[in-house]
Write a protein that holds these residues in place. Structure first.
Motif, PDB file in Angstrom:
ATOM      1  N   THR A   1      -5.919   2.918   0.351  1.00  0.00           N
ATOM      2  CA  THR A   1      -6.762   2.005   1.116  1.00  0.00           C
ATOM      3  C   THR A   1      -6.731   0.588   0.559  1.00  0.00           C
ATOM      4  OG1 THR A   1      -8.690   2.635  -0.192  1.00  0.00           O
ATOM      5  CG2 THR A   1      -8.330   3.829   1.874  1.00  0.00           C
ATOM      6  N   GLU A   2      -6.338   0.433  -0.707  1.00  0.00           N
ATOM      7  CA  GLU A   2      -6.322  -0.877  -1.365  1.00  0.00           C
ATOM      8  C   GLU A   2      -4.893  -1.402  -1.486  1.00  0.00           C
ATOM      9  OE1 GLU A   2      -9.125  -2.546  -2.476  1.00  0.00           O
ATOM     10  OE2 GLU A   2     -10.268  -0.933  -1.520  1.00  0.00           O
ATOM     11  N   TRP A   3      -4.757  -2.709  -1.343  1.00  0.00           N
ATOM     12  CA  TRP A   3      -3.479  -3.367  -1.558  1.00  0.00           C
ATOM     13  C   TRP A   3      -3.234  -3.503  -3.062  1.00  0.00           C
ATOM     14  CZ3 TRP A   3      -0.259  -4.166   2.434  1.00  0.00           C
ATOM     15  CH2 TRP A   3      -0.792  -4.226   3.717  1.00  0.00           C
TER      16      TRP A   3
ATOM     17  N   LYS B   1       0.868  -1.186   0.000  1.00  0.00           N
ATOM     18  CA  LYS B   1       0.000   0.000   0.000  1.00  0.00           C
ATOM     19  C   LYS B   1       0.896   1.223   0.000  1.00  0.00           C
ATOM     20  CE  LYS B   1      -3.961  -1.439   2.790  1.00  0.00           C
ATOM     21  NZ  LYS B   1      -4.690  -1.131   4.027  1.00  0.00           N
TER      22      LYS B   1
END
Length: 143
Positions: free
Chosen positions: A71-73, A66
Motif C-alpha cells: 500500500t506504501e510507495w 510499489k
C-alpha cells in the motif's frame, strides 16, 4: 646434524604452506550471488527526490515503486534496462540479485534488472509522498 636440521626446516615449511592453503577454503573467491528474486512492481508516473543508495548522501531522483500487494510507495534508485518515460505509470517484472565480493570497497550490493513491461498507462500516480529524503539527511543539511 645439519641433515636433520634441513629435514626439520623442510617439514616446517611444508606444514606452514599446507595450513596457509587451508585458511581460505571456506571462503569462495570473487563475486558471489547471495540472493535472487523476481517480482512485479508498479512504477509511479514521476520520479521523486531521494538518495542514490543505502547509506549514500547523494541526492538524486529515484523511482517510486510499489511491490505487488503493498500500500506504501518505496524508493528504488535504479532499474537496469528500464527506459522510463515521465507521465506514465508502469507495471513491470524485475529481477533482484544480491552480490558479495569481499575484494571490493563496497563488498555487498543489489542490482535490479528489467525482465518485462507488463503495462504502460498514461496517468498521474496517486498517494505519492513528497520525497524519499530521510530525516537524518535533512537534519544534516540544516546544521
Amino acid at each position: 646434524m645439519l641433515k636433520k636440521l634441513r629435514l626439520q626446516a623442510m617439514c616446517l615449511l611444508l606444514c606452514c604452506a599446507g595450513l596457509a592453503g587451508c585458511l581460505n577454503d571456506n571462503e569462495p573467491e570473487g563475486r558471489q550471488v547471495t540472493g535472487y528474486e523476481e517480482y512485479a512492481l508498479t512504477v509511479a508516473s514521476k520520479k521523486l527526490p531521494g538518495l542514490a543508495g543505502q547509506g549514500s548522501n547523494v541526492l538524486t531522483e529515484v523511482y517510486a515503486v510499489k511491490k505487488e500487494g503493498a500500500t506504501e510507495w518505496e524508493e528504488l534508485p535504479a532499474i537496469n534496462g528500464f527506459d522510463y518515460e515521465n507521465g506514465y505509470e508502469y507495471r513491470i517484472r524485475i529481477s533482484e540479485t544480491s552480490y558479495l565480493d569481499k575484494r571490493m570497497g563496497t563488498p555487498a550490493w543489489t542490482e535490479h534488472d528489467l525482465l518485462e513491461i507488463i503495462s504502460k498507462e498514461k496517468k498521474d500516480s496517486e498517494g505519492l509522498p513528497a520525497d524519499f529524503i530521510p530525516a537524518w539527511y535533512q537534519d544534516a543539511q540544516t546544521e
